[in-house]
Design an enzyme around this catalytic site. Structure first.
Site, mmCIF file in Angstrom:
data_model
loop_
_atom_site.group_PDB
_atom_site.id
_atom_site.type_symbol
_atom_site.label_atom_id
_atom_site.label_comp_id
_atom_site.label_asym_id
_atom_site.label_seq_id
_atom_site.Cartn_x
_atom_site.Cartn_y
_atom_site.Cartn_z
ATOM 1 N N GLU A 40 42.776 25.645 65.532
ATOM 2 C CA GLU A 40 42.181 26.271 66.722
ATOM 3 C C GLU A 40 41.234 25.269 67.369
ATOM 4 O OE1 GLU A 40 40.352 29.996 65.731
ATOM 5 O OE2 GLU A 40 42.192 30.784 64.830
ATOM 6 N N ALA A 65 38.471 24.952 65.015
ATOM 7 C CA ALA A 65 38.843 24.908 63.595
ATOM 8 C C ALA A 65 40.038 23.979 63.395
ATOM 9 C CB ALA A 65 39.183 26.312 63.083
ATOM 10 N N GLN A 98 52.462 -7.459 68.954
ATOM 11 C CA GLN A 98 51.942 -8.831 68.958
ATOM 12 C C GLN A 98 53.083 -9.848 68.949
ATOM 13 O OE1 GLN A 98 48.801 -9.089 69.421
ATOM 14 N NE2 GLN A 98 48.615 -11.310 69.344
ATOM 15 N N GLU A 118 48.121 17.130 60.178
ATOM 16 C CA GLU A 118 48.359 17.500 58.763
ATOM 17 C C GLU A 118 47.353 16.820 57.834
ATOM 18 O OE1 GLU A 118 52.221 18.246 57.303
ATOM 19 O OE2 GLU A 118 53.059 18.466 59.304
HETATM 20 C C1 LIG Z 1 50.080 16.174 68.489
HETATM 21 C C2 LIG Z 1 49.462 17.119 67.517
HETATM 22 C C3 LIG Z 1 50.256 18.057 66.875
HETATM 23 C C4 LIG Z 1 49.681 18.993 66.013
HETATM 24 N N1 LIG Z 1 50.474 19.963 65.440
HETATM 25 C C5 LIG Z 1 49.872 20.988 64.769
HETATM 26 C C6 LIG Z 1 50.649 22.119 64.331
HETATM 27 O O1 LIG Z 1 51.884 22.178 64.497
HETATM 28 N N2 LIG Z 1 49.999 23.152 63.749
HETATM 29 C C7 LIG Z 1 48.653 23.151 63.537
HETATM 30 O O2 LIG Z 1 48.131 24.116 63.006
HETATM 31 N N3 LIG Z 1 47.894 22.072 63.912
HETATM 32 C C8 LIG Z 1 48.475 21.008 64.527
HETATM 33 N N4 LIG Z 1 47.720 19.925 64.942
HETATM 34 C C9 LIG Z 1 46.270 19.950 64.712
HETATM 35 C C10 LIG Z 1 45.818 18.898 63.709
HETATM 36 O O3 LIG Z 1 46.187 19.269 62.416
HETATM 37 C C11 LIG Z 1 44.295 18.725 63.907
HETATM 38 O O4 LIG Z 1 44.112 18.034 65.130
HETATM 39 C C12 LIG Z 1 43.662 17.982 62.761
HETATM 40 O O5 LIG Z 1 43.651 18.784 61.610
HETATM 41 C C13 LIG Z 1 42.228 17.545 63.073
HETATM 42 O O6 LIG Z 1 41.476 18.591 63.592
HETATM 43 P P1 LIG Z 1 40.630 18.361 64.935
HETATM 44 O O7 LIG Z 1 41.531 17.789 65.953
HETATM 45 O O8 LIG Z 1 39.921 19.630 65.255
HETATM 46 O O9 LIG Z 1 39.567 17.251 64.545
HETATM 47 P P2 LIG Z 1 38.198 17.483 63.767
HETATM 48 O O10 LIG Z 1 38.421 18.289 62.551
HETATM 49 O O11 LIG Z 1 37.168 17.936 64.744
HETATM 50 O O12 LIG Z 1 37.863 15.991 63.333
HETATM 51 C C14 LIG Z 1 37.249 15.038 64.202
HETATM 52 C C15 LIG Z 1 36.899 13.808 63.365
HETATM 53 O O13 LIG Z 1 35.959 14.180 62.323
HETATM 54 C C16 LIG Z 1 36.494 13.827 61.057
HETATM 55 N N5 LIG Z 1 36.134 14.829 60.062
HETATM 56 C C17 LIG Z 1 36.215 16.180 60.151
HETATM 57 N N6 LIG Z 1 35.830 16.753 59.005
HETATM 58 C C18 LIG Z 1 35.517 15.755 58.151
HETATM 59 C C19 LIG Z 1 35.065 15.688 56.814
HETATM 60 N N7 LIG Z 1 34.891 16.798 56.068
HETATM 61 N N8 LIG Z 1 34.865 14.462 56.263
HETATM 62 C C20 LIG Z 1 35.039 13.329 56.984
HETATM 63 N N9 LIG Z 1 35.466 13.323 58.251
HETATM 64 C C21 LIG Z 1 35.709 14.513 58.827
HETATM 65 C C22 LIG Z 1 38.005 13.796 61.265
HETATM 66 O O14 LIG Z 1 38.651 13.013 60.290
HETATM 67 C C23 LIG Z 1 38.116 13.198 62.657
HETATM 68 O O15 LIG Z 1 38.013 11.816 62.608
HETATM 69 C C24 LIG Z 1 48.288 18.949 65.758
HETATM 70 C C25 LIG Z 1 47.496 17.971 66.365
HETATM 71 C C26 LIG Z 1 48.056 17.069 67.236
HETATM 72 C C27 LIG Z 1 47.164 16.051 67.908
#
Ligand SMILES: Cc1cc2nc3c(=O)[nH]c(=O)nc-3n(C[C@H](O)[C@H](O)[C@H](O)COP(=O)(O)OP(=O)(O)OC[C@H]3O[C@@H](n4cnc5c(N)ncnc54)[C@H](O)[C@@H]3O)c2cc1C
Length: 382
Positions: free
Chosen positions: A127, A130, A339, A366
């Site tokens: 979300e 989330a 490159q 993932e």
């Molecule tokens: C093209 C695409 C396809 C996707 N497909 C799906 C799908 O089919 N179904 C689905 O449910 N989701 C999907 N996702 C969502 C994806 O799984 C999330 O984007 C991912 O889990 C990261 O969450 P976020 O983008 O909210 O980043 P955030 O959780 O906000 O993270 C931002 C940064 O903070 C870091 N961070 C966060 N928590 C921690 C921690 N505890 N320790 C250290 N670093 C941390 C992260 O590594 C990252 O660098 C997709 C995303 C993309 C971009």
């Protein structure tokens, strides 16, 4: 310890490689350009049995072992990273959720058409607020009608295949006070369930052809028989499913890295500077050597995780390591691919810039690379 594929595994890989070389590669640039869902290729993959690879035959799948499935997904991703995501989200996430946690009737009704490739699946967990922090989700499924149904409200973001799916596996809070123990998983049918709204799809850096959708649920009623397993088990379902899914994202990484290496090898022997092919320069040779070594190492980690999964052992650390390493390798190898192509690599005249854009995603979805390092460390320290 046996590192060679069986005859059957080799045949599957050759069959998929042939399909990719003949049908996918010639279309990959166009898919990248238009960002349209490649319905025709998905139809052909269904005919070849590639839309339900590891699912048992009784539910419409091909009943392949996980090595074969990973090798096939590697080949598909070698042709198109977007197609790799379409298949990985459909099988590893949507199909596997229903196969692992659905009852007999749910498997017959919803899994079979997915595994046969008649329908498309999606997995809706993330979300806006989330992502890595799954239990922070706001979507709720409130029990109504004396427990015979649920009323779902909320929204999901980043859902691969979300705008084209016939079946969406959805995670929502049935008990918002219970933290991660209050999450349940459900089967949603966008065509049948009023209140299911596709808000739109993202304009992304890469991974084109696979629509990444924003979904909204407005008083969406789900009958209770659409719940997967017991109430409150959704978080565990999600973690287990993502664990297996990581093997196939590793496969996507290995496939993209292999594509970048293949193109770089070809170009390096073709391009002449200083009256000799650039492959004569040791600097270029070392790049090629590193690209191949890293790709092979990532492939072995992928197979190690698949091996553990097939043996029924815990494979949390191995799947995280395979996905982490293959993701970083795919980006690094694609970078060196550009490159080696020099200025031409920075243009759309050659496919290497696409590999770079497609590879970057592996480090995000993932489980981000940071979160996977947390997982690996906690397994080590446990
Ligand atoms: C093209 C695409 C396809 C996707 N497909 C799906 C799908 O089919 N179904 C689905 O449910 N989701 C999907 N996702 C969502 C994806 O799984 C999330 O984007 C991912 O889990 C990261 O969450 P976020 O983008 O909210 O980043 P955030 O959780 O906000 O993270 C931002 C940064 O903070 C870091 N961070 C966060 N928590 C921690 C921690 N505890 N320790 C250290 N670093 C941390 C992260 O590594 C990252 O660098 C997709 C995303 C993309 C971009």
């Amino acid at each position: 310890m046996d590192f060679s594929p069986t005859q059957e595994q080799r045949q599957i890989q050759e069959m998929v490689a042939e399909f990719v070389d003949e049908e996918v590669k010639p279309r990959a640039a166009e898919i990248d350009d238009t960002d349209e869902f490649p319905w025709d290729l998905v139809e052909q993959m269904a005919e070849l049995g590639l839309m339900g690879m590891p699912i048992p035959e009784e539910y419409g799948g091909a009943e392949l072992d996980y090595h074969s499935y990973a090798m096939a997904l590697e080949e598909i991703s070698r042709g198109s990273g977007g197609l790799g995501t379409i298949v990985a989200a459909h099988i590893s996430l949507a199909c596997n959720m229903i196969y692992e946690f659905g009852d007999e009737s749910q498997k017959e009704t919803y899994l079979t058409p997915l595994a046969e490739g008649e329908e498309i699946g999606a997995f809706a967990l993330s979300e806006a607020g989330a992502g890595s922090d799954v239990p922070a989700m706001d979507t709720t499924a409130e029990p109504i009608e004396g427990g015979d149904a649920y009323l779902v409200n909320g929204g999901k973001l980043w859902i691969s295949n979300g705008s084209v799916a016939d079946t969406v596996v959805l995670f929502a809070k049935t008990d918002p006070e219970a933290g991660n123990k209050g999450i349940s998983s459900f089967i949603v049918r966008p065509e049948e369930d009023d209140g299911f709204i596709v808000e739109g799809t993202e304009h992304k850096l890469g991974d084109k052809g696979c629509p990444t959708a924003e979904l909204r649920f407005d008083d969406m009623r789900l009958p209770a028989d659409r719940r997967l397993g017991e109430e409150g088990r959704g978080f565990v379902h999600a973690l287990k499913t993502l664990n297996g899914g990581r093997i196939t994202i590793a496969a996507r990484g290995v496939g993209i890295a292999q594509a970048a290496l293949d193109e770089a090898l070809r170009y390096a022997q073709d391009r002449e500077q200083f009256d000799q092919p650039i492959s004569d320069f040791q600097a270029i040779q070392h790049k090629l050597a590193d690209m191949d070594t890293k790709t092979q190492a990532a492939r072995l980690l992928m197979h190690q995780a698949a091996d553990k999964k097939m043996a029924g052992d815990s494979f949390v650390k191995e799947a995280a390591q395979a996905k982490l390493y293959a993701s970083e390798v795919s980006r690094e190898v694609a970078n060196e691919g550009i490159q080696i192509h020099g200025g031409y690599g920075y243009t759309k005249d050659f496919p290497v810039e696409r590999f770079y854009r497609d590879a970057k995603l592996n480090e995000i979805y993932e489980g981000t690379s940071e979160v996977l390092r947390n997982t690996i460390a906690s397994e080590l320290l446990d």
